[in-house]
Write an enzyme that holds these catalytic residues in place. Structure first.
Site, PDB file in Angstrom:
ATOM      1  NE  ARG A  76      -4.140  -1.999   1.763  1.00 24.97           N
ATOM      2  CZ  ARG A  76      -4.144  -3.332   1.803  1.00 24.97           C
ATOM      3  NH1 ARG A  76      -3.102  -3.981   2.258  1.00 24.97           N
ATOM      4  NH2 ARG A  76      -5.205  -4.023   1.407  1.00 24.97           N
ATOM      5  CG  ASP A 106     -13.336   0.072  -6.407  1.00 28.53           C
ATOM      6  OD1 ASP A 106     -13.183  -0.363  -7.574  1.00 28.53           O
ATOM      7  OD2 ASP A 106     -14.437   0.042  -5.822  1.00 28.53           O
ATOM      8  CG  ASP A 112     -12.353  -8.558   0.164  1.00 25.80           C
ATOM      9  OD1 ASP A 112     -12.258  -9.694   0.656  1.00 25.80           O
ATOM     10  OD2 ASP A 112     -11.797  -7.556   0.660  1.00 25.80           O
ATOM     11  CG  ASP A 131     -14.370  -5.131  -2.352  1.00 27.36           C
ATOM     12  OD1 ASP A 131     -13.539  -5.625  -3.130  1.00 27.36           O
ATOM     13  OD2 ASP A 131     -14.048  -4.484  -1.340  1.00 27.36           O
ATOM     14  NE  ARG A 155     -10.665  -5.080   7.144  1.00 28.68           N
ATOM     15  CZ  ARG A 155      -9.355  -4.908   7.295  1.00 28.68           C
ATOM     16  NH1 ARG A 155      -8.835  -3.694   7.315  1.00 28.68           N
ATOM     17  NH2 ARG A 155      -8.567  -5.946   7.441  1.00 28.68           N
TER      18      ARG A 155
END
Lengths: 324, 324, 324, 324
Positions: free
Chosen positions: B76, B107, B131, B133, B175
């Site tokens: 990150r 994203d 995930d 997502d 999460r």
């Protein structure tokens, strides 16, 4: 007005596929929650004709979702291809109070369901085959498990193929359709993929490719061969003779039909089973459930059986380029 | 007129996901076959800012398609959220002759790609996260492997949970999104599934459900709890106190991120990687690749980041009924 | 003269372990072929006291050899630690015509078997525990499956640990014994292994080791921590604070108890079960079956419970050197 | 006085086996920690004669313990069976400063090691073969992984065999030794096991057994056939003709040689590798490492090659009774 359905039957027909139990479980439990009784018919249409019919409740399908095979057994049935057989089947359904029937299987099984529907028994088909060769759907129960089983076996063959700097021909299932071969070909990084839909039977080209790869320094050469092309043993002998590179054939065979289903096979089979139960509860008949363009849908069986599908050209081309 | 692309970079960013190596391999080899050079950027945007950049050829990605993790490493990077960081990144791309960049991640990583695109570096996003997502796509790299890993672990917990007639709370990743929990809930036949999108935090209802199941004779009670709800240990203690039934929590954790990718993850990641390479070759920028409604597609990153998706209601309802 | 045995019972006690079903199957079928009847006692000594006793034939154990858990269920039973409980147990055995009893479990369960033997019920212990912490035997049912389950999970954690260049602390089962931790430590190439038998609780040494490994260029640092040491979460926080390296804990938990048994667990459990059935058929009592120095043997329970074993020094030393 | 060893070589020879990389890693790292340099010799004795020799350090074997195959490659070498070849091999060792050599392989490879030892190169054999057919040891590297691979494949075949109520003949590896067949036979609950050491070629007895089982109500009939007996396809056709029961053959083939090694294979191969490195460090030669009666030991190669072992009668008898 749609006929009211009080009791349905469920059977599995044709080759078994991992995830069929998840579908059976969903059909049983969703129907019960719809207020409909369920009977299990053993050994496909064969068992219907022999009246191998048992009552099923929610507990009949406990502890089955993770199991390979089909708890209802399966069989092929030539008698049911005749009008007489079909009429006898419809009669037995009526005798046992079976108003609707879910048939889990492939195109051949759906043809049987179609006939029963014409004879007054509401029928719904659910696509269950490891071969993915049902045109109306992008997903069939068992394909996901089968490709993972084949892929993991091929990963292992590749280990030893590399250690010995061998060429390996691995034959996967798929008599009329090369989907398992194509997926494994991409997933295992195979140097060559022979599909019924695409292979031009130019073995010299295959041999040249093997020789060129060896020159490039590749430590192995994996050829995935679909069952529909077959003859892997003889092919291996010819390749070894032509290239001088040790070449072995492995025919993965029936292990591809078994095993605990993958997550996708359990989930999609469950939703499709529930969907089929709901179609019967709504009084629908002569429909087949599919997963198409990202959604669960249903088609008229006649239309479904008339559809065509084939290997995606972009995917096939990419599969060839990635093995550089 | 579209800018001519001679050299591209590729990086993985955010949490790693099984299948990222298959995507990297496809990006490298498809670009090479498109006549474009490829550089690998290590450790995400962090490595870009530190110029950890290496040349890649077809052999750089040999024997990687079956590996978990990412051969390019990931990290990150807070610096890259600043305009200064982004400008420095674009500068470094230009310095290394990198005309285009493929960013594999979620994203947050696409937001970085969007900024670079605005600064003149052609960028393409490829969805990589366990995930699921990411709203613009029905498939993300790694989800399929992660749900299978979680499901297999839960199958094992279920064995011992049944032997001891226990209640088990199993916490899976996710999460902000309950997809892993929902899929495992269906696939493992869980009695309860707690999703961030659906859970009403009525623990008494959960407790009543556990007590009722025990009365029905069920030998175990599996609760799948999404990370986004969390607190599984404390929940287990409260449930044991309230029901008198031995209750244990298991938090599956980071094992869900690793492992050799499934066939689907290898195949879809390969096609998506090739597709991204082709978009760059066509001079496209600020796009994200998706798999939507059964086809590989691409969206403008701005539009993609604005999309929404959620849990399918029919699937959630069915998941509850099937656990009867 | 040895008492003639007409009917035996079998139960599983304590924590369940993969392979227990293979042992039950062997006990049932070998006894039947010895002309002896078999009754299954559910839920360990608890079920004995509650008379949860069922007749078993060859088909009762069909299709169980590949299943995790125990089809007879298991439980811990405090009442059976009292003389009263033991006398009641012996009485119930006599009431049901049970002349002999096979107890599959650990040392605690063997102590119960010992008491029953003194009360006139012929008893044989079979070592079933994933922890390998039974001194009289080099093999216990379930250990082999448990170490493979743990090892495969740790392989996955290692993938993501490497991608993120993290330190990972992974807690495996083993409250009093570090065998699972040692085996996984070697098999996963762990940089540190913390065993109850060996760990000196010098955390600074551990921290120095992590820092030195990072300096050497190692991309991850895996610490295997045995349950008997525990506190993995807190340890991870302290290590991250002291080293500045991102550190995460994973507690593998109950998944280590489940799953389809490995080949070794199925084979050894089968032979041990058959061996136990034969001991009862020969009129033996108060014996425990073991696998010692490469052969199946049996010991007096009193002697077996008095034995000691520990971690092999050469293996532990080697495990440390190989992680260089 | 023992010759001082400064540099050793390591090679893998004959068929590859999962766990060979764990042994190589241990030999390299333990030797380095003993102050001895290590060279890797590629492709067995073949590579020795071609001087395919590379320096190895601790990092050369990073991230290999979990990999199938052998990173040093392997080959069979007819030239090394001649005195000329052996003398050339010893010469090349001296030229490269190789004072000692570890040979990982089977009896044939140990014969090569024996010759080199006589020619003044200290040699140690480490047993690596999936077949378990090395008399001086109860364990050989790769057997544990191979039996688990075969067993898992047979579990899958059994699923579909049951669904279709078929007879299945499954051919496993083992040209001269039936250990894989025996272990799988027990672990998969096979109805018949055909071992080179035991099979009397009375096919009528096999056919009768199949017919009797069907009468007893068994839903499948699994025959495990060792490669040494072979001819599974023809046997299947004869059985189907004689019994009227659908019968299929599966030849598992080379997948049994590959795959990530099991925990046992990684642990035992590591200890054996370290042990071999220590023997060389102590100046020993012409020894082979074994695991016998529960301990790691070493034997003179001449003695080791003269030993015999066979199938344990109790285990074989039990395997037959348990399939009742």
């Amino acid at each position: 007005m749609a006929k009211e359905i009080k009791t349905i039957g469920v059977l599995t027909s044709g080759g078994d596929a991992p995830g069929m139990n998840a579908a059976i479980r969903a059909i049983v439990r969703k129907s019960l929650s719809n207020g409909i009784k369920v009977k299990g018919i053993k050994k496909g249409f064969n068992g219907l004709l022999n009246e191998e019919i048992v009552d099923m409740d929610a507990r009949s399908v406990s502890d089955t979702i993770q199991r390979g095979g089909t708890v209802l057994y399966t069989a092929r049935c030539t008698e049911f291809r005749t009008l007489e057989g079909q009429q006898k089947g419809a009669e037995i359904c009526r005798k046992h109070g079976i108003d609707g029937l879910v048939v889990i299987g492939g195109d051949g099984s759906f043809a049987g369901a179609q006939k029963l529907s014409a004879l007054g028994i509401n029928t719904i088909g659910v696509p269950g085959t490891i071969d993915l060769d049902i045109a109306c759907t992008d997903y069939t129960i068992g394909f996901d498990t089968a490709v993972n089983t084949a892929m993991e076996a091929i990963d292992k063959v590749r280990d030893t193929s590399t250690s010995h700097e061998r060429c390996s021909i691995i034959e996967v299932m798929g008599r009329n359709a090369g989907y398992i071969a194509l997926w494994c070909g991409i997933a295992n990084g195979a140097e060559d993929i022979l599909l019924p839909e695409k292979y031009n039977h130019d073995e010299q080209q295959l041999i040249n490719n093997i020789i060129n790869n060896r020159k490039k320094g590749k430590k192995h050469h994996i050829v995935i061969n679909a069952e529909g092309i077959g003859h892997s043993e003889a092919m291996a002998r010819r390749i070894e003779a032509a290239t001088g590179i040790e070449t072995r054939a492995t025919i993965l065979g029936h292990m591809q039909r078994g095993g605990s289903p993958t997550c996708r096979d359990r989930v999609y089979a469950s939703i499709m089973g529930a969907y089929a139960a709901d179609l019967l509860a709504q009084g629908k008949s002569n429909r087949v459930v599919g997963y198409k363009n990202g959604a669960y849908v249903d088609f008229d069986i006649d239309e479904a059986l008339a559809m065509q599908k084939g290997i995606n050209d972009y995917e096939f081309t990419v599969s060839r380029l990635l093995a550089m």
